[in-house]
Structure formats: C-alpha cells, structure tokens
Design an enzyme around this catalytic site. Structure first.
Site, PDB file in Angstrom:
ATOM      1  N   ASP A 220       7.367  38.601  16.799  1.00  0.00           N
ATOM      2  CA  ASP A 220       8.400  38.237  17.767  1.00  0.00           C
ATOM      3  C   ASP A 220       9.692  37.745  17.104  1.00  0.00           C
ATOM      4  O   ASP A 220       9.644  36.975  16.142  1.00  0.00           O
ATOM      5  CB  ASP A 220       7.830  37.114  18.645  1.00  0.00           C
ATOM      6  CG  ASP A 220       8.800  36.645  19.699  1.00  0.00           C
ATOM      7  OD1 ASP A 220       9.031  37.403  20.655  1.00  0.00           O
ATOM      8  OD2 ASP A 220       9.331  35.521  19.580  1.00  0.00           O
ATOM      9  N   GLU A 293       9.838  43.022  16.007  1.00  0.00           N
ATOM     10  CA  GLU A 293      10.797  43.046  17.104  1.00  0.00           C
ATOM     11  C   GLU A 293      12.133  42.526  16.579  1.00  0.00           C
ATOM     12  O   GLU A 293      12.290  41.333  16.334  1.00  0.00           O
ATOM     13  CB  GLU A 293      10.345  42.155  18.263  1.00  0.00           C
ATOM     14  CG  GLU A 293      11.288  42.276  19.444  1.00  0.00           C
ATOM     15  CD  GLU A 293      11.652  40.980  20.129  1.00  0.00           C
ATOM     16  OE1 GLU A 293      12.222  41.042  21.224  1.00  0.00           O
ATOM     17  OE2 GLU A 293      11.401  39.892  19.577  1.00  0.00           O
TER      18      GLU A 293
HETATM   19  C1  GLC Z   1      11.268  37.750  22.056  1.00  0.00           C
HETATM   20  C2  GLC Z   1      10.382  37.987  23.252  1.00  0.00           C
HETATM   21  C3  GLC Z   1      10.985  37.288  24.434  1.00  0.00           C
HETATM   22  C4  GLC Z   1      11.069  35.807  24.142  1.00  0.00           C
HETATM   23  C5  GLC Z   1      11.839  35.556  22.845  1.00  0.00           C
HETATM   24  C6  GLC Z   1      11.654  34.152  22.365  1.00  0.00           C
HETATM   25  O1  GLC Z   1      12.503  38.349  22.188  1.00  0.00           O
HETATM   26  O2  GLC Z   1      10.196  39.353  23.468  1.00  0.00           O
HETATM   27  O3  GLC Z   1      10.246  37.523  25.597  1.00  0.00           O
HETATM   28  O4  GLC Z   1      11.712  35.159  25.182  1.00  0.00           O
HETATM   29  O5  GLC Z   1      11.386  36.387  21.804  1.00  0.00           O
HETATM   30  O6  GLC Z   1      10.368  33.959  21.856  1.00  0.00           O
END
Ligand code: GLC
Ligand code: MG
Length: 573
Positions: A220, A293
């Site tokens: 993440d 991500e």
């Molecule tokens: C990422 C997740 C999102 C979350 C953020 C903070 O972007 O996909 O849903 O709010 O991280 O953890």
C-alpha cells in the site's frame, strides 16, 4: 461448463505452461468488507469467502488479493492497522484465513494480503509506546518539536507538508509535546524507516504472514514510505508550491520533492523482495510476490521493478487505464498502452488495472456501454490482468447520501463536496442476486447501502441471461488460457479516431480485439493496418449489446461496427 471448455482448450494448446505462476495471472481484488457477510452484522467477512472460491475458479481467477483484514479502528477501513499480526474481529480469525488458504490451494488459487507499511493506526501499541518514549519505540514514528513561533505560543509545524487527505501532514501530540508526521489521516501516523527497529519489525510482519501460508502482498501507498531527513540545523525543508491550486490545504498545492519516492524507499522495496525470495527458497515453496501500489509518473513507477543490481517488485500496478474515462478515444487508449510498453524495463511483466477501491467504477468512468471494450483490454493485453470485485458483472458507482457516507476522505469535505472525493460509490456490497441486500447480508442495515440497481444488475441474473457482462468475462477468461493470449505476440493500432485494434498471435492462431469508442456505427478495414490478417475472421466474443453472434464469420476488410461495439475475432490460418 468452464472446466469442460478449458479442458478442450488445453488439448488444443497442447503446449503446457510457461514462466512462473504470477507472470500471466488473472488477479482479483476482494474488498472483504463488501464481499459477503456470513454473520449478519452488515459487514462482509472472511467466513463467507471459502464457499465462493469456486466462483473464482469458474471465472478463471488464479490469484486473489484481499484488501486489509487486520485489527483496525477502521478510520480508513483497514488501511489504519492497530495490530499487524491479528485479524479484525469483525472479519474473523486466523483460522478463517487458514481455511481460505486451504480451500484456495485445492483450486490452485493463490492468496495475497495487503501490506500497509507506511503507517499504522494511532491506536497501535507501537504508537502508544512511542508517545511515551518507551525504550525501543522512541523513534518508531517521525516526531519533531516543530518550528519556533515568532508570535509566541505553541510551536509551529516542522514544515509546510500537506497530507494526501488534506491539511497539514503534521499533528501536535499533547502528551509527547511534539508533532508527528502523517501522509494520510492524523489517525494514521507514518512509521519511521530511519529507525532500524521499524525496518526489522515490518520484515517480521511479512515473515509472519508468509509462515501462515500466503503467496505474497500488495504493498500500500509505497511512494510515501520515506521522507527527507532533517538538515544540519535539525529542520525539515518546506516543499515548493506547485502552482496547481491556491488551496494550501490541498495535497496538490505542493511539489512533493521531499516526501515521495526517495532512494531509501526503493532500497526498502529491494530488501523486502529479498525477504520474500529468501522465504521461498528456505521453504522450497513457489514464488512469493510483491506488487506495488504507486500512483506516480510512469517513469518513476518503473523504478519499482528494480535495476541491474537489485530485483524489485514483481510489478508495480499499471493504473493508466484506471485514470482514463469516457473522454478517451482510440488514440488516447493506444497512447496509454504504448506508454507502459515503451517504459517498462527489459524482460519485466506488464499488468492492466482498470479500477480499484479508490477509483470510480470502471463501468461508470467509461460509461456502461463502453466498459466491455475496456474489460477486453484488461483481460487480453499481454501479462497480468487485474479485476476489482464487481467489475466482472459491470457494477456501477452508487452515489450515497452524505448521511450514509463512510469514506473519511469524503466526510471531511462536507455535505456539498463529499461526492467529488468519496470512494464509497465504488465500494458498495457485491450484487449477488435479487434477494434482500442482493444476497450480500441478512442485516437490516449494511455498512454501506447496496446499490439500488441490484434487481437488474446482479450475478444471478447475469448467469441466467443469454448475454451479460458476466458471460463475456467468463468467455474472456477462457481465451486467457490460450497460447496466443498467454504468450503470443502483440500489435496495437488506432485505425482512426474511433477504432482501436490489437492482435495476439501464436503460431497459426490470431485473436483480433476491435473496439469502437464512438457512439456511431461505422465500417472499417482491419487490413489497412494489419495487412497480414485473413479476410475471414470468426467471431469469438462480443460486447453484451453487440448484434453479432459468436461462431459467425465477418470480413476483415469490410467490418461493420455498431456504436461502442467491442469484438474478439479469431483467425486460424
Ligand atoms: C492506499 C489505499 C487507500 C488508502 C491509502 C492510505 O492508497 O489504496 O485506500 O486510503 O492507501 O492507506
Ligand atoms: Mg459480517
């Protein structure tokens, strides 16, 4: 039925498997809170998953990623973890996860978890200990006394940094009498990767879940992992203004030269990769994967793949299709696909993401009439395909009232603005059937309301209908098993402003994907850009509203398309 057909395909392909299990996987993102509620509390949970694993098998999915399932106050719905080693009670227990792993193994489906390394919840024991400066935890988070206030009174935030979720990225803590950093909510303090204790602990988290039996992690918010260190005077530098907005509380107000994608972040990723590789070789198990991500410029995103000296992530997600919408015509789509191919390091695996729990739904962004073509792209372009829960049945955004809204990012924006930033419309419960709450839950109130179109848009009805988003997805999943889609060569062209075409070829077999991005009917000559194509092409799969019938033959140099039609054609020569 799927089994039978895939057996036949397998015989036709005859050539067996290639590469590692993840290299052409069909990955499915489960958002557990909205998947299936087995205990009637209105919240999806883990117990509901094993009985539905056969569903994934039916649609060709061979890897599932679960959005966070760990103990959390749910300020950001699990992306604020208070115990990295325990599963949230409302989702179940470790035994429920183990059951998923056991059942998944029988179907040869890999299970990935969400790894949230940038921050914890403020309720996490580590943060509580850090507040009190307990030994070993003094520097677990990014603390700073702040800048002197020339007007007197409480010191000012250490720098001008802004949080992704608006406002200062620094919050004063009354007990420790210092500021702490948070790239997201104040309830999500950033862990400090300059502290070796944090590095060691987070590797431990990875090893713990690997030992439970998971096959890898989606990582993440990786760009935010490490920020610049304090300078010689003990201060953090401000970030320059971007000029993009006058709103100083908006994340885009600043150019994030000190707080994103630092070298230390990439090094940490390479290190984690080693942790996973070591685990796989020590235990002599299949590869454990690391998916990043990173919502950043493609040039930067590519660095997560690693470099000449270090293996990095197996891949960073390719969000280019997830950022486009109904405005994107043939050339724009082609450009975004070309961009990934032109920048990807040699020998690395491509992947296609057209939506997730943070973006408006694919069907809404592209429009329901155009979404079939985008699903075809995500499923048939080379490499890994990623499906977000519900995309396979064409679920659409469901706009909630302010009272029903749960997403913290939206709640902060107030009743007039919340729908601009709310991620809830893409997170409503899965639409299984026409019963109460669409079969998601027996509860009288579910955590987010079920979309009001569930009587007409649901899995059960689509299974029964002669043509449906589900049936198309299922057919595409079957095509994914062919040699041409798994390993075939690839060519893409915009025939004109409106029509995008790409081919996948292996040996004598070619699949031709034709997508009309315009509302009007038109006639095209595929051979104008693909001169080697046969004239007679067999219709393999069509968009739901297409008038064409699979099995019939069309002519490559005189192909009539209705508005928004998308087709998969096949030639054997
Ligand atoms: C990422 C997740 C999102 C979350 C953020 C903070 O972007 O996909 O849903 O709010 O991280 O953890
Ligand atoms: Mg439940």
């Amino acid at each position: 039925m799927f089994k039978l057909v895939s057996v036949i395909f397998f015989i036709i392909m005859a050539s067996g498997c290639h590469g590692d299990w993840w290299e052409t996987m069909q990955l499915y993102q489960i958002y557990p809170r909205s998947f299936l509620d087995s205990d009637g509390d209105g919240i999806g949970d883990l117990k509901g998953i094993p009985e539905r694993l056969s569903y994934f098998d039916d649609i060709g999915v061979n890897a599932v990623w679960l959005s966070p399932i760990f103990v959390s106050p749910m300020k950001d719905f699990g992306y604020d973890i208070s115990d990295f080693y325990k599963i949230a009670e409302e989702y179940g227990t470790i035994d429920d996860l183990k059951r998923i792993l056991t059942e998944a193994k029988k179907l040869d489906i890999k299970i990935l978890l969400d790894f949230v390394p940038n921050h914890s919840s403020d309720q996490c024991e580590w943060f509580q200990k850090s507040i009190r400066k307990e030994p070993g935890f003094e520097n677990f988070y990014v603390w700073h006394p702040g800048r002197e206030n020339p007007a007197g009174g409480r010191r000012l935030p250490p720098s001008n940094w802004v949080s992704v979720f608006r406002n200062s990225a620094w919050t004063w803590h009354p007990v420790r009498q210092e500021y702490y950093l948070h790239q997201f909510l104040p309830e999500q303090p950033d862990l400090n990767y300059r502290d070796p204790n944090v590095v060691a602990e987070m590797k431990n988290v990875l090893r713990f879940w690997l030992s439970v039996g998971v096959d890898g992690f989606r990582v993440d918010a990786i760009p935010h992992l490490v920020e610049v260190d304090v300078d010689a005077t003990g201060n953090y530098p401000d970030e320059p203004l971007s000029g993009a907005t006058d709103d100083e509380n908006d994340y885009s107000y600043l150019e994030h030269i000190h707080t994103r994608e630092r070298e230390e972040t990439f090094s940490m990723v390479y290190d984690w990769r080693k942790t996973l590789d070591d685990y796989a070789s020590e235990t002599q198990t299949s590869s454990k994967v690391l998916l990043m991500e990173a919502m950043s410029d493609v040039d930067i995103v590519m660095q997560y793949y690693g470099n000449a000296t270090h293996e990095g992530a197996h891949f960073p997600f390719n969000f280019l299709l997830a950022f486009l919408n109904k405005e994107a015509k043939a050339n724009k789509l082609k450009q975004s696909i070309d961009e990934w191919f032109s920048k990807i390091p040699e020998g690395r695996v491509t992947n296609w993401v057209a939506g997730n729990h943070d973006q408006p739904r694919l069907a809404t962004r592209y429009g329901p009439e155009r979404s079939d073509g985008v699903v075809m792209m995500a499923m048939l372009l080379p490499g890994v395909s990623v499906t977000y829960q519900g995309e396979e049945i064409g679920m659409e955004n469901f706009y909630l009232s302010y009272e029903d809204t749960q997403d913290p990012q939206a709640c902060k924006d107030g009743p007039d603005m919340y729908n601009i930033t709310s991620r809830d419309p893409a997170r409503t419960p899965f639409q299984w059937n026409t019963t109460k709450n669409s079969g998601f839950s027996d509860a009288d109130k579910t955590w987010l309301p079920v979309a009001d179109n569930y009587l007409t848009l649901n899995l059960d009805s689509q299974l029964k209908a002669p043509a449906s988003a589900y049936k198309m997805y299922e057919a595409l999943a079957q095509l994914r098993r062919t040699e041409a889609i798994q390993n075939g060569s690839f060519q893409i062209e915009a025939l004109n402003d409106d029509v995008l075409v790409f081919t996948r070829t292996s040996g004598f077999e070619t699949y031709v994907v034709v997508i009309n991005t315009d509302k009007d009917n038109l006639t095209v000559n595929l051979r104008s850009k693909f001169p080697n194509l046969d004239n007679d092409l067999i219709i393999s799969t069509t968009s739901v509203k297409s008038p064409k019938i699979p099995g019939f033959v069309v002519s490559a140099n005189n192909l009539e398309l209705v508005g928004y039609e998308a087709l998969v054609l096949r030639s054997i020569s």
